[in-house]
Design an enzyme around this catalytic site. Structure first.
Site, short mmCIF file in Angstrom:
data_model
loop_
_atom_site.label_atom_id
_atom_site.label_comp_id
_atom_site.label_asym_id
_atom_site.label_seq_id
_atom_site.Cartn_x
_atom_site.Cartn_y
_atom_site.Cartn_z
N ASP A 251 1.03 -1.12 0.09
CA ASP A 251 0.48 -0.45 0.22
C ASP A 251 0.85 1.42 0.33
OD1 ASP A 251 0.41 -1.57 2.46
OD2 ASP A 251 -1.11 0.66 3.37
N GLU A 252 0.01 2.68 -0.22
CA GLU A 252 1.03 3.54 -0.37
C GLU A 252 2.24 3.64 -0.06
OE1 GLU A 252 -2.42 5.22 2.99
OE2 GLU A 252 -0.46 3.98 3.98
C1 TNX Z 1 -4.27 4.30 6.08
S1 TNX Z 1 -5.25 1.81 4.76
C2 TNX Z 1 -2.98 2.88 5.96
C3 TNX Z 1 -2.22 3.18 6.83
C4 TNX Z 1 -2.36 4.39 7.78
C5 TNX Z 1 -4.06 3.67 8.25
C6 TNX Z 1 -4.49 4.85 9.07
C7 TNX Z 1 -4.16 1.57 4.77
C8 TNX Z 1 -2.93 0.37 4.13
N1 TNX Z 1 -2.41 2.23 4.80
O1 TNX Z 1 -1.09 3.66 6.85
O2 TNX Z 1 -1.93 4.13 9.39
O3 TNX Z 1 -5.02 4.64 7.12
O4 TNX Z 1 -5.85 5.12 9.96
#
Ligand code: TNX
Length: 470
Positions: A251-252
């Site tokens: 992710d991200e």
């Molecule tokens: C999103 S959802 C993230 C996390 C953060 C979270 C906080 C996702 C895969 N990644 O890195 O901690 O939101 O709510």
């Protein structure tokens, strides 16, 4: 059957069943669905029929809750009922982030007990992130040296040894909970990069990070050493984990160029699959069309999907996998209850009330993803703002009960909405047990919560505010 049984007093046949303390008769019935059971409380002894140990345990839980209800009503016998019950979804999970703030083994063991009591069967542990690496890897000792020494806001970190991990997975297995380890790759890796700076892209000098930004770190996808690292880590994590799943994040990855991301995921997923585990990734991993067959996608975007998030999730199904749904505006238990709640984030745009956590239907989120494509649902608790057991409990309870019920109970017929008032009534009864156990939960509006129990600390003359709810 809802996951929280109806109070006995609402049942027509209340108190004509078996005595409250009668030991049940247990029989195996291979025709009953996996994890399901038939509970008959009509005779002098209750009868439990189940195809497997989990079904037997869930029947015992339902029986205990029925007995709680009857006892609270002053009855000496159970209501005479025959309950045929089985879960809607095979995957009924909770994710705990132990990277942003480390949570010790005892907190995790207690959480497993909590999950089992709500018929949840998966504990996903988010073990690594920018702020800390939390699992011992013998081949890479610096990960739990410098890599584990940090957390959000400072104050030290922590990690699980391999013995700790064994305790966690064994405690879980005894309660029919499978532990799913997540090693988040290739982003969310700043802590790993502080331990092994040679894995960072050239020119990036990793410094320890204790803030709450996301998306700035990446293993160097063009460095062969990164893949040797992935082999070492995934190999050891797979070997120490009895369950069949391995979550590799994905992710991200805002610091990983798209072509490099796709190549990294292709290679890392192949390494993960070679351990024999079934892989799971956050839905962005569905940008790759080279996933090992059967790889599971975990959806974290909103109940009304934005941009191309739904498309990425569907790519897992197209590659032979299924979906776990964790919509961030309903199933993220680290999101604030109200705008001014003292703990929690609010990035989905609004707070998440108990009603929000209860008020969604899994098949109505991603167009084209029906019941068959959905393996199940999972609540998450990211811990940027959640520092200890009490904070964790207050965010998890009561919203986890809503998620548990969506995961277990059948969809109401004719597409009708679930009965919120009925849920609130049952929740109020269940909370008597939480009070009896002295555990913290958030007394959100709309539920006739039981009177707070006087705490032991209070009786001993300590500050009652330390243990009572806000
Ligand atoms: C999103 S959802 C993230 C996390 C953060 C979270 C906080 C996702 C895969 N990644 O890195 O901690 O939101 O709510």
């Amino acid at each position: 059957m809802p996951v929280i049984p109806l109070p006995a007093s609402t049942r027509a046949a209340a108190t004509t069943g078996a005595p409250l303390d009668a030991t049940p008769v247990v029989v195996r019935d291979p025709d009953i669905a996996p994890e399901g059971y038939r509970l008959d409380t009509g005779g002098e002894r209750p009868t439990i029929a189940a195809a497997d140990d989990a079904g037997e345990a869930y029947a015992a839980t339902t029986l205990a809750r029925l007995a709680d209800g009857a006892r609270a009503d002053g009855a000496t016998r159970l209501p005479a009922l025959v309950i045929d019950d089985a879960p809607r979804f095979a995957w009924r999970g909770l994710m705990l982030d132990v990277a942003r703030h480390f949570h010790p083994v005892e907190t995790v063991l207690e959480l497993i007990d909590d999950l089992a009591a709500l018929k949840l069967n998966r504990l996903h542990l988010h073990l690594t992130d920018d702020q800390g690496w939390r699992i011992a890897i013998d081949a890479r000792p610096a990960l739990t040296g410098i890599g584990a020494s940090t957390q959000v806001g400072g104050g030290g970190g922590g990690h699980y040894t391999k013995d700790d991990w064994r305790r966690i997975v064994e405690h879980a297995a005894a309660r029919h909970v499978v532990v799913v380890p997540e090693i988040d790759l290739p982003g969310h890796t700043n802590a790993a990069l502080t331990a092994y700076p040679e894995l960072a892209p050239a020119g990036v000098v990793p410094a320890p990070y204790e803030g709450i930004e996301v998306g700035f770190s990446t293993l160097d996808p063009r460095n062969e050493a990164s893949y040797r690292f992935v082999e070492d880590v995934l190999g050891e994590v797979a070997a120490m984990t009895p369950g069949p799943w391995l979550h590799i994040g994905g992710d991200e990855c805002l610091a990983t160029p798209e072509d490099d991301f796709l190549e990294f995921i292709r290679r890392a997923a192949a390494i993960g699959a070679a351990t024999g585990k079934t892989l799971i990734g956050w839905h962005e991993m569905g940008r790759s069309h080279d996933l090992p067959p059967g790889t599971i996608g975990q959806y974290w975007n909103l109940t009304a999907p934005q941009e191309d998030h739904a498309e990425h999730l569907l790519a897992f199904v197209a590659q032979g996998g299924r979906a776990i749904l964790s919509p961030a505006d309903a199933a993220y238990l680290d999101i604030k209850y109200t705008e001014d709640h003292p703990i929690g984030l609010i990035w989905p745009g609004a707070p998440t009330t108990l009603e929000d956590a209860y008020g969604w239907e899994p098949t109505e989120i991603v167009p084209g993803l029906g019941e068959a494509g959905i393996l199940g649902i999972e609540a998450t608790v990211f811990t940027e703002t959640i520092v200890d057991r009490d904070a964790l409990r207050s965010m998890v309870y009561p919203r986890i009960a809503a998620v548990a019920e969506l995961a277990w109970s059948p969809r109401p017929r004719d597409g009708r909405p679930r009965d919120l008032d009925d849920f609130r009534d049952r929740l109020a009864r269940l909370a008597r047990r939480w009070e009896a156990d002295g555990l913290r939960y958030e007394r959100v509006p709309g539920v006739a919560w039981p009177a707070p129990r006087t705490s032991r600390a209070d009786e001993a003359g300590a500050d009652p505010a330390a243990t009572l709810d806000r």
